[in-house]
Design a protein around this motif. Sequence first.
Motif, PDB file in Angstrom:
ATOM      1  N   UNK A 111      -3.387  -3.890  13.846  1.00 55.91           N
ATOM      2  CA  UNK A 111      -3.229  -2.773  12.889  1.00 55.91           C
ATOM      3  C   UNK A 111      -4.061  -2.714  11.628  1.00 55.91           C
ATOM      4  N   UNK A 112      -4.641  -1.535  11.527  1.00 53.33           N
ATOM      5  CA  UNK A 112      -5.682  -1.208  10.458  1.00 53.33           C
ATOM      6  C   UNK A 112      -5.142  -0.500   9.296  1.00 53.33           C
ATOM      7  N   UNK A 113      -5.035  -1.019   8.131  1.00 56.32           N
ATOM      8  CA  UNK A 113      -4.699  -0.250   6.883  1.00 56.32           C
ATOM      9  C   UNK A 113      -5.944   0.097   6.331  1.00 56.32           C
ATOM     10  N   UNK A 114      -5.568   1.720   6.141  1.00 54.05           N
ATOM     11  CA  UNK A 114      -7.033   2.482   5.147  1.00 54.05           C
ATOM     12  C   UNK A 114      -6.508   3.025   4.105  1.00 54.05           C
ATOM     13  N   UNK A 115      -6.424   2.332   2.941  1.00 51.69           N
ATOM     14  CA  UNK A 115      -6.082   2.919   1.560  1.00 51.69           C
ATOM     15  C   UNK A 115      -6.995   4.066   1.124  1.00 51.69           C
ATOM     16  N   UNK A 116      -6.510   4.954   0.581  1.00 50.26           N
ATOM     17  CA  UNK A 116      -6.988   6.117   0.035  1.00 50.26           C
ATOM     18  C   UNK A 116      -7.953   6.804   0.938  1.00 50.26           C
ATOM     19  N   UNK A 117      -7.122   7.072   2.140  1.00 47.21           N
ATOM     20  CA  UNK A 117      -8.125   7.470   3.270  1.00 47.21           C
ATOM     21  C   UNK A 117      -7.111   8.680   3.654  1.00 47.21           C
ATOM     22  N   UNK A 118      -7.533   9.907   3.776  1.00 53.05           N
ATOM     23  CA  UNK A 118      -6.732  10.863   4.478  1.00 53.05           C
ATOM     24  C   UNK A 118      -7.021  10.800   6.242  1.00 53.05           C
ATOM     25  N   UNK A 119      -6.274  11.762   6.830  1.00 53.82           N
ATOM     26  CA  UNK A 119      -6.393  11.768   8.287  1.00 53.82           C
ATOM     27  C   UNK A 119      -7.759  11.934   8.916  1.00 53.82           C
ATOM     28  N   UNK A 120      -8.422  13.157   8.244  1.00 61.03           N
ATOM     29  CA  UNK A 120      -9.873  13.283   8.995  1.00 61.03           C
ATOM     30  C   UNK A 120     -10.702  12.128   8.710  1.00 61.03           C
ATOM     31  N   UNK A 121     -10.594  11.470   7.482  1.00 61.03           N
ATOM     32  CA  UNK A 121     -11.587  10.160   7.535  1.00 61.03           C
ATOM     33  C   UNK A 121     -11.198   9.272   8.300  1.00 61.03           C
ATOM     34  N   UNK A 122      -9.799   8.832   8.409  1.00 54.11           N
ATOM     35  CA  UNK A 122      -9.291   7.788   9.437  1.00 54.11           C
ATOM     36  C   UNK A 122      -9.796   8.095  10.773  1.00 54.11           C
ATOM     37  N   UNK A 123      -9.538   9.228  10.916  1.00 51.42           N
ATOM     38  CA  UNK A 123     -10.282   9.742  12.456  1.00 51.42           C
ATOM     39  C   UNK A 123     -11.657   9.164  12.700  1.00 51.42           C
ATOM     40  N   UNK A 124     -12.528   9.244  11.853  1.00 51.44           N
ATOM     41  CA  UNK A 124     -13.999   8.938  12.014  1.00 51.44           C
ATOM     42  C   UNK A 124     -13.947   7.353  11.836  1.00 51.44           C
ATOM     43  N   UNK A 125     -13.153   6.598  11.120  1.00 52.61           N
ATOM     44  CA  UNK A 125     -13.096   5.275  11.208  1.00 52.61           C
ATOM     45  C   UNK A 125     -12.629   4.905  12.573  1.00 52.61           C
ATOM     46  N   UNK A 126     -11.553   5.457  13.139  1.00 51.03           N
ATOM     47  CA  UNK A 126     -10.986   5.219  14.398  1.00 51.03           C
ATOM     48  C   UNK A 126     -12.044   5.125  15.520  1.00 51.03           C
ATOM     49  N   UNK A 141       0.716  -1.208  -0.097  1.00 48.66           N
ATOM     50  CA  UNK A 141      -0.030  -0.132  -0.151  1.00 48.66           C
ATOM     51  C   UNK A 141       0.729   1.244  -0.013  1.00 48.66           C
ATOM     52  N   UNK A 142       1.900   1.042   0.535  1.00 48.33           N
ATOM     53  CA  UNK A 142       3.054   2.425   0.816  1.00 48.33           C
ATOM     54  C   UNK A 142       3.249   2.788  -0.686  1.00 48.33           C
ATOM     55  N   UNK A 184       0.306   9.021  -5.726  1.00 45.21           N
ATOM     56  CA  UNK A 184      -0.024  10.098  -4.829  1.00 45.21           C
ATOM     57  C   UNK A 184      -1.257  10.015  -4.005  1.00 45.21           C
ATOM     58  N   UNK A 185      -1.616   8.879  -3.535  1.00 47.27           N
ATOM     59  CA  UNK A 185      -2.751   8.636  -3.065  1.00 47.27           C
ATOM     60  C   UNK A 185      -2.823   8.856  -1.360  1.00 47.27           C
ATOM     61  N   UNK A 186      -3.814   9.232  -0.677  1.00 46.60           N
ATOM     62  CA  UNK A 186      -3.641   9.098   0.764  1.00 46.60           C
ATOM     63  C   UNK A 186      -3.630   7.954   1.185  1.00 46.60           C
ATOM     64  N   UNK A 187      -2.993   7.571   2.400  1.00 44.77           N
ATOM     65  CA  UNK A 187      -2.915   6.371   2.990  1.00 44.77           C
ATOM     66  C   UNK A 187      -2.540   6.418   4.714  1.00 44.77           C
ATOM     67  N   UNK A 188      -3.686   5.791   5.269  1.00 42.28           N
ATOM     68  CA  UNK A 188      -3.789   6.133   6.850  1.00 42.28           C
ATOM     69  C   UNK A 188      -3.438   4.813   7.400  1.00 42.28           C
ATOM     70  N   UNK A 189      -2.933   4.599   8.690  1.00 48.83           N
ATOM     71  CA  UNK A 189      -2.922   3.300   9.297  1.00 48.83           C
ATOM     72  C   UNK A 189      -3.631   3.822  10.744  1.00 48.83           C
ATOM     73  N   UNK A 190      -3.929   2.725  11.252  1.00 52.53           N
ATOM     74  CA  UNK A 190      -4.443   2.767  12.889  1.00 52.53           C
ATOM     75  C   UNK A 190      -3.694   1.659  13.408  1.00 52.53           C
TER      76      UNK A 190
END
Length: 642
Positions: free
Chosen positions: A558-573, A495-496, A503-509
């Motif tokens: 560990x959660x991988x969230x492809x195509x997800x920026x920080x704001x959207x990842x916080x909602x998932x978290x 994913x990295x 140039x896509x967003x990628x977040x992890x938790x």
Amino acid sequence: MPQPIDMKRYAQLKAAGDLPSPRGVALAIIRLTQAPDVSLAELGRVIKGDPAFVGRLIKAANGLIAENRRAIVSVQEALMVLGLPAVRTLALGFSLLSTYRKGTCQGFDYPRFWSSALLMAISMQALTQRVRVVAPDEAFSLGLLARVGELSLATLYPEAFSRLLAELKRDPALQQVVLEDQAFAMNHRELGAAMLADWGVPDALVQPVRFHEEPELAGYAEDSREAGIVQCLVLARAVAQLCLAPDSEHVRLMAPMLRLAGRLGLGRGEFVSLCERVGRDWAEWGKLLQIRTEDAPRFAEVGSAAVDAVGEAPKVAAEAAGPQPMRALVVAGAREDRELLRGELEAAGIVPFTAAGADAALEAALDVQPQLLVADWSEEGERVVRGLRDMRLGRGVYVICMLGSDDEARLLAASGAGVDDFLVRPLRRAALTVRLRACVRTLVLQQELEHEREELRNFAAELSISNRRLQEAALTDPLTGLPNRRRAIEAMEAEWATATRHGRAFSVMIVDLDGFKTINDTHGHDVGDMALRQAAATLRGALRAQDLICRTGGDEFLVLCPDTDLKAAMLVAERLRVAVQASPVETGGPQIFLTASVGVAMRVPAMGSVDALIKCADDSVYRAKQRGRNCIAALQLQSGAG
């Protein structure tokens, strides 16, 4: 028979530079060995430019010499033992290993692939030192590169091939090559064969590699060199399969291996000794090549247990039930001929059926499916023979024709139509008996050959399914059923790479269950395991379809969230945190309430690696713990990133 790959398309793939290919010193070695006037001294100088390859080359050469001989210690000695073709393919294989240890195909287990390839290489070398079907040095390289087509598809189409592998895991009954043909208009067998041929591997070795997963498609004569190579490849792959399988699978896998080894002329003791040597060499080669290996199975114990389970010389069910009588179809006009044939066929243990006329005979052939046809050689008889040979079921039928004389022209015409033998009228009982005995011997050999092909086919299919199960097991946490830490690391890297390239967003938790140690200490590990399983199911159910959750150890996920920026990842978290808090653990006694702390991080250009992203998420979960637990945190929000 499957069609080879379209070479025009292969040339396009090669020209694009996307196919796995040798590099550096290995490429220079390959080019030099293809020159007609190359000297060993010149080749030795080039090889010495790669110290790592020097060690591997000497190790390979020492694997070919007798144990009581002086060890090879120099490049020149190794070159004289191995020869140029083996050096070329060794350079090729080791170069691919060094370059393609990792990749971006998320579902492809690169470490397991290379560990299996190394086992196949060592097993092929050991087998061909006993079964002389190919030089052992060439056999090593053949085993190492036998599955290069799969590596190539993972390299060419990482995302699509990953989805294909996931589909195979969901439904093991699917055929990998069929899915590959549908997805890529080619499959790993044909692509691998084209690559080996392009690299200069002789066709006599390329074709057995191409067919070793489905040997029945090759059509090799049973005693041919190519058939021997195919059987060695099948057995080498089985040895690799067993070495990488959990202990519970060993006995089941060993039983068919002993049968196949027996067909290659290897007794149980000899084969077990060979496997033990493979296990020792695997560990040594693994250290040299920096490939992950495991403790080799206890082959002596496994072999004995397999024999106890199925018997030293297992009999197939058909044999246990008694042989089925052969069937013959008689198409004869004269009554006395029919009666004589019926009597002699029954005496030979063959069940006779009769038919009059070509149309009736062909219809009867479909119903009876005879192994033997005895027919008058006439216009009608010729129609029957030619019609039978045009049918798939009629190609293996033994055909005897009856002629009024042994006229050479008529004999040649009959042979050209597909007749195997002939009788001259008036029929003589002794001549008929001799012909029938020869026919029965031939048909028995055909049946034995077909039985062995069927065994080989079933064995290959069983190995293929086991391989998929084992690959899945190697990447799965046995307690929760979630992907494990190794799968998490591979998925992170893939994913990295995708996020960086496009140039896509990628977040992890990182999700850490709060106070889990207390649960274990208070209620015991059985209850702790129940809590982990329920928490895993809760987290998985609260995620989006595109997200991937893995258990990385203990009470941490560990959660991988492809195509997800920080704001959207916080909602998932936050959704994950709420889901865990709202799902008490049912233990059959008192309910246990869980909470979770979640640390969130997003990839930013300043991060140099996957490790930096994980560290950021880890620091964030630590901050969540400091805030009193049961909350989410992202350090990047405080620093203004994202």
